[in-house]
Scaffold this motif. Structure first.
Motif, PDB file in Angstrom:
ATOM      1  N   ARG A 265       0.833  -1.261  -0.004  1.00 45.77           N
ATOM      2  CA  ARG A 265       0.141   0.107   0.220  1.00 45.77           C
ATOM      3  C   ARG A 265       0.934   1.336  -0.248  1.00 45.77           C
ATOM      4  O   ARG A 265       1.351   1.682   1.040  1.00 45.77           O
ATOM      5  N   THR A 266       0.910   1.856  -1.004  1.00 49.85           N
ATOM      6  CA  THR A 266       1.953   3.072  -1.275  1.00 49.85           C
ATOM      7  C   THR A 266       1.098   4.206  -1.925  1.00 49.85           C
ATOM      8  O   THR A 266       0.380   4.222  -2.815  1.00 49.85           O
ATOM      9  N   TYR A 267       1.726   5.461  -1.373  1.00 46.07           N
ATOM     10  CA  TYR A 267       1.039   6.675  -1.682  1.00 46.07           C
ATOM     11  C   TYR A 267       2.278   7.477  -1.991  1.00 46.07           C
ATOM     12  O   TYR A 267       3.149   7.796  -1.166  1.00 46.07           O
ATOM     13  N   ILE A 268       2.434   7.886  -3.303  1.00 52.29           N
ATOM     14  CA  ILE A 268       3.595   8.616  -3.858  1.00 52.29           C
ATOM     15  C   ILE A 268       3.487   9.654  -4.515  1.00 52.29           C
ATOM     16  O   ILE A 268       2.419  10.035  -5.209  1.00 52.29           O
ATOM     17  N   GLY A 269       4.106  10.788  -4.039  1.00 48.65           N
ATOM     18  CA  GLY A 269       3.893  12.217  -4.580  1.00 48.65           C
ATOM     19  C   GLY A 269       4.890  13.185  -4.047  1.00 48.65           C
ATOM     20  O   GLY A 269       5.558  12.969  -3.119  1.00 48.65           O
ATOM     21  N   CYS A 270       4.471  14.651  -4.357  1.00 43.89           N
ATOM     22  CA  CYS A 270       5.192  15.565  -3.584  1.00 43.89           C
ATOM     23  C   CYS A 270       4.329  15.978  -2.250  1.00 43.89           C
ATOM     24  O   CYS A 270       3.444  16.796  -2.331  1.00 43.89           O
ATOM     25  N   MET A 271       5.013  15.418  -1.124  1.00 49.46           N
ATOM     26  CA  MET A 271       4.283  15.437  -0.004  1.00 49.46           C
ATOM     27  C   MET A 271       4.558  16.807   0.637  1.00 49.46           C
ATOM     28  O   MET A 271       5.528  17.494   0.483  1.00 49.46           O
ATOM     29  N   LYS A 272       3.285  17.421   1.211  1.00 51.66           N
ATOM     30  CA  LYS A 272       3.090  18.694   1.857  1.00 51.66           C
ATOM     31  C   LYS A 272       2.219  18.944   2.795  1.00 51.66           C
ATOM     32  O   LYS A 272       1.239  17.828   2.948  1.00 51.66           O
ATOM     33  N   SER A 273       1.935  19.940   3.392  1.00 53.36           N
ATOM     34  CA  SER A 273       1.162  20.088   4.614  1.00 53.36           C
ATOM     35  C   SER A 273       0.488  21.720   4.271  1.00 53.36           C
ATOM     36  O   SER A 273       1.188  22.550   4.870  1.00 53.36           O
ATOM     37  N   GLY A 274      -0.528  21.609   3.502  1.00 52.01           N
ATOM     38  CA  GLY A 274      -0.992  23.046   2.988  1.00 52.01           C
ATOM     39  C   GLY A 274      -1.776  23.779   4.122  1.00 52.01           C
ATOM     40  O   GLY A 274      -2.114  22.946   5.264  1.00 52.01           O
ATOM     41  N   GLU A 275      -1.962  25.161   4.115  1.00 47.35           N
ATOM     42  CA  GLU A 275      -2.454  25.808   4.941  1.00 47.35           C
ATOM     43  C   GLU A 275      -4.217  25.687   5.161  1.00 47.35           C
ATOM     44  O   GLU A 275      -4.712  25.518   3.992  1.00 47.35           O
ATOM     45  N   VAL A 276      -4.705  25.598   6.230  1.00 48.21           N
ATOM     46  CA  VAL A 276      -6.214  25.628   6.303  1.00 48.21           C
ATOM     47  C   VAL A 276      -6.536  26.840   6.385  1.00 48.21           C
ATOM     48  O   VAL A 276      -6.273  27.768   7.235  1.00 48.21           O
ATOM     49  N   PHE A 277      -7.640  27.351   5.312  1.00 46.77           N
ATOM     50  CA  PHE A 277      -8.060  28.676   5.720  1.00 46.77           C
ATOM     51  C   PHE A 277      -9.439  28.551   6.116  1.00 46.77           C
ATOM     52  O   PHE A 277     -10.505  27.910   5.530  1.00 46.77           O
TER      53      PHE A 277
ATOM     54  N   SER B 172      -2.452  24.305   9.549  1.00 45.16           N
ATOM     55  CA  SER B 172      -2.055  23.265   8.286  1.00 45.16           C
ATOM     56  C   SER B 172      -2.754  22.031   8.340  1.00 45.16           C
ATOM     57  O   SER B 172      -3.289  21.457   9.621  1.00 45.16           O
ATOM     58  N   TYR B 173      -3.214  21.413   7.421  1.00 47.97           N
ATOM     59  CA  TYR B 173      -3.556  20.133   7.018  1.00 47.97           C
ATOM     60  C   TYR B 173      -2.623  19.107   7.481  1.00 47.97           C
ATOM     61  O   TYR B 173      -1.400  19.315   7.537  1.00 47.97           O
ATOM     62  N   PHE B 174      -3.039  17.676   7.421  1.00 51.21           N
ATOM     63  CA  PHE B 174      -1.991  16.682   7.777  1.00 51.21           C
ATOM     64  C   PHE B 174      -1.299  16.512   6.517  1.00 51.21           C
ATOM     65  O   PHE B 174      -1.344  17.223   5.301  1.00 51.21           O
ATOM     66  N   ARG B 175      -0.282  15.563   6.424  1.00 54.66           N
ATOM     67  CA  ARG B 175       0.502  15.548   5.281  1.00 54.66           C
ATOM     68  C   ARG B 175      -0.178  14.792   4.121  1.00 54.66           C
ATOM     69  O   ARG B 175      -0.781  13.760   4.156  1.00 54.66           O
TER      70      ARG B 175
END
Length: 362
Positions: free
Chosen positions: A242-254, A274-277
């Motif tokens: 079970r793999t989740y691949i990408g440009c990981m970030k934690s964006g801001e919650v508005f 911030s959101y979770f990763r």
């Protein structure tokens, strides 16, 4: 006269006694018949049960030892455990958590599982983007089929239906698809910006239902994808369940209602900002097990304001390997560059500069 009366009373008493005796005898006979019948029936039941026990155990005798009885009980318990394990294994296979290197096709022979299904999220009015993608990296017709057969890479544009189904917008997509045959049209989705999270969920569910691939990719229609680089990267993760691949970030919650990226459920993310990763929405990959999970649970997993945040929320409680892949951080062009190059010219001229990258945004 007195003697005659006494004789009559005596005769009456004798007659009554005989009647009582007769009735008692009849009752006794009936009772005896009933008891005998029940005893016979019970004996027949016992004979039947003994025969059944002999048949089931295969011992061929009317009685078995305590040791044999314990063996039979132990065997039945093991059989129950085996059935339970078989059910768990079947459930795991259904959810995509068991590796199956090949899948059968109708008739004889085996068909190799596709490596990846790429869903390019597009919308009405983006035909120039789609044409540019077809020319630059997706291909069409025979070349598209060759990519599927030789590289195991399936590529389709993803779009919903117009709010007024059957109007000119719908007809334009249907006519385009007749010529290119490279769309997945989600009939249960109204194509709209606020429906992007649900669109992502329906795409993964549809793709998992129709292609038993190793990986599934969501990408926007303003992103260039280097297919060869993507294939090389994915092959390095084939053994991961079970793999989740990408440009990981934690964006801001508005939490401001008037903000462009307003999150109605901002309060669910605690006191932080911030959101979770999660993987950035331009392009990310999930493995087969996660796509199957979405397909099975599509009716109960919820979405948030953004499609990439929503996807991250579906996996946060699962045993998933998160892979931050810098090459998935698709670079963006400046407004001046976008104005200078159209989509087709961009893809053609920029290709030589991103041979080592996996994706690049327009």
């Amino acid at each position: 006269m007195q003697s005659r009366g006494s004789n009559q009373r005596l005769a009456a008493m004798v007659s009554g006694s005989r009647s009582s005796t007769l009735l008692f005898s009849m009752f006794s006979i009936v009772a005896a018949i009933y008891v005998a019948g029940r005893l016979w029936q019970d004996s027949q039941n016992r004979v039947y049960l003994i025969k059944e026990l002999d048949r089931i155990t295969g011992q061929g005798k009317s009685a078995i030892s305590v040791e044999d009885s314990l063996k039979i009980i132990a065997c039945k318990e093991q059989h129950k455990k085996l059935e339970a394990l078989e059910m768990e294994l079947a459930a795991a296979r259904h959810e995509g958590f068991v590796t199956k290197p090949f899948s059968r096709t109708r008739g004889s022979g085996l068909k190799k599982r596709p490596l990846v299904v790429i869903g390019i999220h597009t919308t009405f009015g983006h035909k120039r983007n789609r044409d540019a993608i077809r020319k630059a990296w997706m291909s069409t017709g025979v070349a598209l089929k060759k990519t599927e057969d030789e590289k195991g890479v399936v590529v389709r544009f993803i779009i919903g239906r117009s709010a007024n189904q059957g109007d000119s917008l719908d007809r334009a997509i249907i006519n385009e698809n007749k010529q290119t045959n490279d769309f997945i049209i989600l009939n249960d989705l109204v194509e709209a910006p606020e429906e992007l999270p649900r669109k992502t969920k329906l795409f993964f569910a549809h793709a998992a239902d129709n292609w038993d691939a190793e990986f599934y990719v969501k990408v926007n229609d303003d992103v260039y994808v280097n297919i060869d680089a993507l294939v090389t990267t994915l092959k390095a993760h084939l053994q991961e369940a079970r793999t989740y691949i990408g440009c990981m970030k934690s964006g801001e919650v508005f939490s401001d209602v008037g903000h462009k990226w307003y999150e109605p459920d901002w309060w669910k993310f605690g006191d932080g900002k911030s959101y979770f990763r999660y993987a950035s929405g331009e392009m990310y990959v999930i493995s087969r097990g996660l796509a199957k999970f979405i397909s099975i649970n599509r009716s109960i997993i919820r979405t948030y304001a953004h499609d990439d945040v929503s996807a991250g929320s579906w996996f946060i409680g699962l045993n998933v390997k998160y892979v931050h892949e810098p090459n998935f951080c698709c670079s963006s062009w400046s407004p001046e560059q976008k104005e200078h190059y159209g989509p087709t010219e961009f893809f053609s001229s920029y290709f030589e500069n991103i041979k080592r990258a996996i994706c690049s945004g327009v």
